[in-house]
Design a protein around this motif. Structure first.
Motif, PDB file in Angstrom:
ATOM      1  N   LEU A 124     -58.654-122.144 -80.455  1.00  0.00           N
ATOM      2  CA  LEU A 124     -57.519-121.435 -79.863  1.00  0.00           C
ATOM      3  C   LEU A 124     -57.337-120.063 -80.492  1.00  0.00           C
ATOM      4  O   LEU A 124     -57.093-119.070 -79.798  1.00  0.00           O
ATOM      5  N   LEU A 125     -57.445-119.977 -81.806  1.00  0.00           N
ATOM      6  CA  LEU A 125     -57.297-118.691 -82.486  1.00  0.00           C
ATOM      7  C   LEU A 125     -58.346-117.687 -82.003  1.00  0.00           C
ATOM      8  O   LEU A 125     -58.067-116.491 -81.872  1.00  0.00           O
ATOM      9  N   GLY A 127     -59.689-117.569 -79.106  1.00  0.00           N
ATOM     10  CA  GLY A 127     -59.591-117.290 -77.679  1.00  0.00           C
ATOM     11  C   GLY A 127     -60.719-117.883 -76.863  1.00  0.00           C
ATOM     12  O   GLY A 127     -61.075-117.353 -75.800  1.00  0.00           O
ATOM     13  N   THR A 157     -54.669-121.434 -70.246  1.00  0.00           N
ATOM     14  CA  THR A 157     -54.107-120.213 -70.819  1.00  0.00           C
ATOM     15  C   THR A 157     -52.858-120.478 -71.654  1.00  0.00           C
ATOM     16  O   THR A 157     -52.519-119.678 -72.522  1.00  0.00           O
ATOM     17  N   ASP A 158     -52.176-121.600 -71.393  1.00  0.00           N
ATOM     18  CA  ASP A 158     -50.981-121.945 -72.174  1.00  0.00           C
ATOM     19  C   ASP A 158     -51.245-123.110 -73.128  1.00  0.00           C
ATOM     20  O   ASP A 158     -50.316-123.736 -73.632  1.00  0.00           O
ATOM     21  N   THR A 160     -51.819-125.439 -76.225  1.00  0.00           N
ATOM     22  CA  THR A 160     -51.443-125.471 -77.634  1.00  0.00           C
ATOM     23  C   THR A 160     -52.373-126.435 -78.364  1.00  0.00           C
ATOM     24  O   THR A 160     -53.109-127.202 -77.742  1.00  0.00           O
ATOM     25  N   LYS A 216     -53.231-111.628 -79.298  1.00  0.00           N
ATOM     26  CA  LYS A 216     -53.679-112.387 -80.469  1.00  0.00           C
ATOM     27  C   LYS A 216     -52.545-113.243 -81.022  1.00  0.00           C
ATOM     28  O   LYS A 216     -52.757-114.402 -81.418  1.00  0.00           O
ATOM     29  N   ASP A 218     -50.032-114.451 -79.326  1.00  0.00           N
ATOM     30  CA  ASP A 218     -49.844-115.552 -78.374  1.00  0.00           C
ATOM     31  C   ASP A 218     -50.773-116.711 -78.750  1.00  0.00           C
ATOM     32  O   ASP A 218     -50.345-117.871 -78.840  1.00  0.00           O
ATOM     33  N   ARG A 219     -52.052-116.404 -79.009  1.00  0.00           N
ATOM     34  CA  ARG A 219     -52.998-117.446 -79.423  1.00  0.00           C
ATOM     35  C   ARG A 219     -52.592-118.043 -80.767  1.00  0.00           C
ATOM     36  O   ARG A 219     -52.723-119.258 -80.978  1.00  0.00           O
ATOM     37  N   HIS A 220     -52.122-117.210 -81.665  1.00  0.00           N
ATOM     38  CA  HIS A 220     -51.689-117.634 -82.995  1.00  0.00           C
ATOM     39  C   HIS A 220     -50.586-118.695 -82.903  1.00  0.00           C
ATOM     40  O   HIS A 220     -50.650-119.738 -83.554  1.00  0.00           O
ATOM     41  N   ARG A 222     -49.808-120.598 -80.334  1.00  0.00           N
ATOM     42  CA  ARG A 222     -50.288-121.824 -79.687  1.00  0.00           C
ATOM     43  C   ARG A 222     -51.209-122.625 -80.607  1.00  0.00           C
ATOM     44  O   ARG A 222     -51.193-123.858 -80.603  1.00  0.00           O
ATOM     45  N   ALA A 223     -51.999-121.936 -81.424  1.00  0.00           N
ATOM     46  CA  ALA A 223     -52.925-122.632 -82.326  1.00  0.00           C
ATOM     47  C   ALA A 223     -52.191-123.390 -83.423  1.00  0.00           C
ATOM     48  O   ALA A 223     -52.654-124.436 -83.881  1.00  0.00           O
TER      49      ALA A 223
END
Length: 310
Positions: A124-125, A127, A157-158, A160, A216, A218-220, A222-223
């Motif tokens: 996830l981090l 991408g 895309t969403d 987690t 970035k 956003d990914r952070h 969720r991860a």
């Protein structure tokens, strides 16, 4: 199949339940020793131990598999195979050599990408567009063994870490049951190119650096949902951010651009982050409207940058 199963968290528990449901004989279940957890810090059974107890399976919780007594206990099982999923202990070569068909690992990535302890969060981090599960023949190296089965799935895309974990746990449970039914089966060596390592998550990594691009961050967020939770600081106090999306916007990183009942928009190094779920220390996860009722935030105020938070 007469099996030994080794695993600890929920990811492994689903695999154990699937193996039992498939009719295999699980002669022994290995899981980590009970550890204190929760506010009362009472000893808690692992998710795998709970499944084993529910099915009346023999349990073994050694602190290590390096001593001769533990290895003798495993040898006495005379297992056809040993299934390993997020166990948390290193298997010495003497243990890897015990079962007739060796030891099979359920790994939550498309090997050789993301060998190691935290493949879900690292995917996830980074991408990544996809993840998956490999059933791997274990050897002495870190997730280096040949692969018996693999199956990919798209990362939403969403997505987690929690939602991807659940999808991969279900996939892993299905694949290991399939692999056991087909043993012995050929295994393909992992390619030499494309190797990456999913190092264990450090809580310090969860601190948000507002100078990074919104995509970035956003990914952070969720991860690190649910563990350890992406952490920002406001007025010297920690605030965890649980849900956000990248949006257009500009300003000094960390500055609140807009506030309404649905979201708090914060400027980033590139773009902005629309935050919709937050949590103050000692509080509950709250949607923005409820969070603002107790913790009013205003346009122009700033979340602290990483350097200010140190």
């Amino acid at each position: 199949m007469r099996l030994i199963f080794a695993g600890t968290p929920e990811f492994a528990a689903q695999a154990l339940a699937a193996i039992v449901a498939a009719g295999h004989e699980v002669a022994l279940v290995l899981t980590q020793p009970d550890r204190p957890a929760g506010r009362g810090m009472s000893l808690q059974h692992s998710a795998v131990k709970q499944v084993a107890l529910a099915h009346g399976l023999a349990l073994f919780q050694p602190p290590s598999l390096k001593d001769g007594a533990a290895q003798a206990r495993l040898a006495a099982v005379d297992a056809d195979a040993m299934v390993v999923a997020a166990y948390g202990l290193i298997l010495p070569q003497a243990v890897l050599d015990l079962p007739r068909f060796g030891c099979l690992n359920i790994h939550a990535s498309l090997l050789p990408r993301w060998r190691g302890a935290a493949p879900i969060q690292r995917a996830l981090l980074a991408g990544d567009d996809e993840s998956g599960v490999c059933i791997m023949q274990m050897e002495a190296g870190l997730d280096t063994g040949p692969v018996l089965l693999r199956e990919a799935l798209a990362i939403a895309t969403d997505e987690t870490a929690a939602t991807l974990h659940d999808k991969l746990a279900a996939l892993g449970a299905r694949l290991i049951a399939d692999a056991l039914d087909r043993l012995p089966m050929p295994a393909a060596a992992q390619p030499a190119k494309g190797v990456t390592y999913a190092h264990k998550i450090d809580k310090a990594e969860a601190i948000i650096d507002w100078s990074h691009p919104a995509a970035k961050l956003d990914r952070h967020i969720r991860a690190f949902n649910p563990f350890p939770g992406a952490q920002a600081r406001f007025a010297g106090q920690p605030v965890k951010l649980w849900r956000a999306v990248a949006v257009t916007g500009s300003g000094e990183p960390g500055t609140i651009l807009t506030v309404d009942r649905q979201q708090i928009v914060v400027a980033c190094g590139d773009g902005a982050l629309a935050v919709s779920e937050l949590q103050k220390a000692g509080g509950k996860r709250l949607p923005v409207q409820q969070f603002l009722a107790g913790h009013p935030l205003q346009v122009g105020q700033r979340f602290e940058t990483a350097s200010e938070a140190v």
